[in-house]
Design a protein around this motif. Structure first.
Motif, PDB file in Angstrom:
ATOM      1  N   ILE A 192     -43.482 -11.003  84.391  1.00 33.49           N
ATOM      2  CA  ILE A 192     -44.709 -10.336  84.809  1.00 33.49           C
ATOM      3  C   ILE A 192     -45.926 -11.045  84.222  1.00 33.49           C
ATOM      4  N   GLY A 193     -45.793 -11.608  83.047  1.00 31.31           N
ATOM      5  CA  GLY A 193     -46.908 -12.293  82.407  1.00 31.31           C
ATOM      6  C   GLY A 193     -46.463 -13.589  81.771  1.00 31.31           C
ATOM      7  N   VAL A 194     -47.432 -14.386  81.321  1.00 30.76           N
ATOM      8  CA  VAL A 194     -47.135 -15.653  80.657  1.00 30.76           C
ATOM      9  C   VAL A 194     -48.068 -15.836  79.463  1.00 30.76           C
ATOM     10  N   THR A 195     -47.648 -16.695  78.546  1.00 29.62           N
ATOM     11  CA  THR A 195     -48.522 -17.125  77.459  1.00 29.62           C
ATOM     12  C   THR A 195     -48.527 -18.649  77.415  1.00 29.62           C
ATOM     13  N   ALA A 196     -49.675 -19.192  77.071  1.00 28.37           N
ATOM     14  CA  ALA A 196     -49.822 -20.632  76.840  1.00 28.37           C
ATOM     15  C   ALA A 196     -50.282 -20.784  75.407  1.00 28.37           C
ATOM     16  N   GLN A 197     -49.519 -21.526  74.625  1.00 33.35           N
ATOM     17  CA  GLN A 197     -49.892 -21.651  73.222  1.00 33.35           C
ATOM     18  C   GLN A 197     -49.716 -23.070  72.723  1.00 33.35           C
ATOM     19  N   ALA A 198     -50.570 -23.400  71.777  1.00 32.58           N
ATOM     20  CA  ALA A 198     -50.511 -24.668  71.060  1.00 32.58           C
ATOM     21  C   ALA A 198     -50.629 -24.305  69.593  1.00 32.58           C
ATOM     22  N   GLY A 199     -49.543 -24.384  68.888  1.00 35.33           N
ATOM     23  CA  GLY A 199     -49.569 -23.984  67.488  1.00 35.33           C
ATOM     24  C   GLY A 199     -49.117 -22.553  67.312  1.00 35.33           C
ATOM     25  N   SER A 200     -49.804 -21.820  66.450  1.00 34.09           N
ATOM     26  CA  SER A 200     -49.310 -20.503  66.063  1.00 34.09           C
ATOM     27  C   SER A 200     -49.672 -19.373  67.018  1.00 34.09           C
ATOM     28  N   GLY A 201     -50.862 -19.354  67.571  1.00 32.32           N
ATOM     29  CA  GLY A 201     -51.275 -18.222  68.392  1.00 32.32           C
ATOM     30  C   GLY A 201     -51.472 -18.600  69.846  1.00 32.32           C
ATOM     31  N   PRO A 202     -51.387 -17.615  70.736  1.00 34.95           N
ATOM     32  CA  PRO A 202     -51.577 -17.925  72.153  1.00 34.95           C
ATOM     33  C   PRO A 202     -53.034 -18.244  72.470  1.00 34.95           C
ATOM     34  N   ALA A 203     -53.224 -19.284  73.273  1.00 30.12           N
ATOM     35  CA  ALA A 203     -54.565 -19.629  73.742  1.00 30.12           C
ATOM     36  C   ALA A 203     -54.885 -18.817  74.992  1.00 30.12           C
TER      37      ALA A 203
END
Length: 150
Positions: free
Chosen positions: A46-57
């Motif tokens: 239903i959803g997505v996350t894009a992250q670089a490192g520790s937290g989602p951008a």
């Protein structure tokens, strides 16, 4: 109106690219020397996350979304062939073609920080949902078909 083009297995929007993994369970967005890993937030995609490192951008989910930059709450709506992202009167609308061929249409109103990252994350969100739906249809059709039983 802009387009997200597909070429040699990559999706291009502006200077950014999206490369997906097998089964659309993971992807990588590259913009210059920066890189984000994108994945669904749940098994229903239903959803997505894009992250670089520790937290989602970027986090795109109907109940809790986050995108870079200042502003109020973000509203994410996803459908079978498109999605809409809203924040403080600004919008990003994404429409996919009826079939897998063709370019995704993107209409942007207002200024969005990290626009390429947000748009390609939205493309991944809609496409991974489409992939899950296709697999479900194939599974149900195969299970209820009247073919030979081994």
């Amino acid at each position: 109106m802009s387009e997200v083009r597909k070429s040699h297995g990559l999706y291009h929007f502006g200077a950014a690219t999206l490369r997906t993994g097998v089964g659309w369970r993971r992807a990588v967005i590259r913009l210059g020397d920066r890189e984000w890993t994108v994945h669904p937030t749940d098994r229903y995609r239903i959803g997505v996350t894009a992250q670089a490192g520790s937290g989602p951008a970027v986090r795109l989910h109907p109940q809790n979304s986050h995108v870079p930059g200042p502003g109020g709450p973000v509203r994410w709506q996803i459908g079978r062939r498109g999605a809409r992202l809203e924040r403080d009167g600004r919008t990003i609308e994404l429409r996919l073609p009826a079939f897998s061929r063709g370019e995704a249409q993107v209409e942007v109103t207002g200024d969005w920080p990290d626009l390429e990252l947000v748009v390609l994350s939205a493309v991944f969100a809609v496409m991974t949902r489409r992939r899950r739906r296709t697999i479900m249809i194939i599974t149900i059709t195969g299970a209820t078909g009247h073919g030979p039983v081994f």
